[in-house]
Design a protein around this motif. Structure first.
Motif, short mmCIF file in Angstrom:
data_model
loop_
_atom_site.label_atom_id
_atom_site.label_comp_id
_atom_site.label_asym_id
_atom_site.label_seq_id
_atom_site.Cartn_x
_atom_site.Cartn_y
_atom_site.Cartn_z
N GLY A 93 0.83 -1.19 0.00
CA GLY A 93 0.00 0.00 0.00
C GLY A 93 0.87 1.25 0.00
N PRO A 94 0.22 2.40 0.12
CA PRO A 94 0.96 3.65 0.03
C PRO A 94 1.82 3.91 1.26
CG PRO A 94 -1.34 4.07 0.55
CD PRO A 94 -1.22 2.60 0.28
N ALA A 95 2.95 4.55 1.02
CA ALA A 95 3.81 4.97 2.12
C ALA A 95 3.21 6.22 2.77
CB ALA A 95 5.21 5.28 1.59
N PRO A 96 3.46 6.43 4.04
CA PRO A 96 2.98 7.65 4.67
C PRO A 96 3.65 8.87 4.02
CG PRO A 96 4.43 6.44 6.17
CD PRO A 96 4.23 5.59 4.95
N ALA A 97 3.00 10.01 4.12
CA ALA A 97 3.55 11.22 3.52
C ALA A 97 4.94 11.53 4.07
CB ALA A 97 2.61 12.40 3.77
N GLU A 98 5.11 11.33 5.36
CA GLU A 98 6.42 11.54 5.99
C GLU A 98 6.99 10.17 6.33
OE1 GLU A 98 9.75 13.00 7.19
OE2 GLU A 98 8.20 14.38 6.47
N THR A 99 8.13 9.80 5.75
CA THR A 99 8.67 8.45 5.93
C THR A 99 9.73 8.35 7.00
OG1 THR A 99 10.29 8.80 4.18
CG2 THR A 99 8.17 7.80 3.54
N GLY A 100 10.13 9.47 7.60
CA GLY A 100 11.16 9.45 8.64
C GLY A 100 10.67 8.79 9.91
N ALA A 101 11.56 8.72 10.89
CA ALA A 101 11.26 8.06 12.16
C ALA A 101 10.07 8.71 12.85
CB ALA A 101 12.48 8.09 13.06
#
Length: 85
Positions: free
Chosen positions: A54-62
């Motif tokens: 599925g889609p990655a979150p808008a912010e992929t950092g920790a």
């Protein structure tokens, strides 16, 4: 369940334990400090990772996020998806 010390997760063992205790398993969701790297969800600080479906979150950092576990009984196919997707 809250885990006081970081440790790798074995979703197959967790799912099997739930069923062996005569409870139904509607699914598994996990909330953990994680980041998305190269199409994988990486749990921090253990660095255990699973494919992202599925889609990655808008912010992929920790960040602390909730994930839905897909295919917990089949470790080669186990993946994670955003809990809201």
């Amino acid at each position: 369940m809250r885990v006081p010390a970081p440790q790798p997760l074995d979703f197959r063992v967790l799912a099997d334990g739930v069923i062996r205790n005569n409870m139904g398993l509607g699914g598994i969701e996990v909330e953990a400090a994680s980041e998305v790297r190269d199409g994988r969800v990486v749990f921090l600080p253990t660095n255990q990772s699973f494919p992202l479906r599925g889609p990655a979150p808008a912010e992929t950092g920790a960040a602390r996020r909730r994930w839905r576990v897909l295919e917990p009984f089949h470790p080669p196919q186990t993946a994670l998806a955003g809990a809201d997707s």
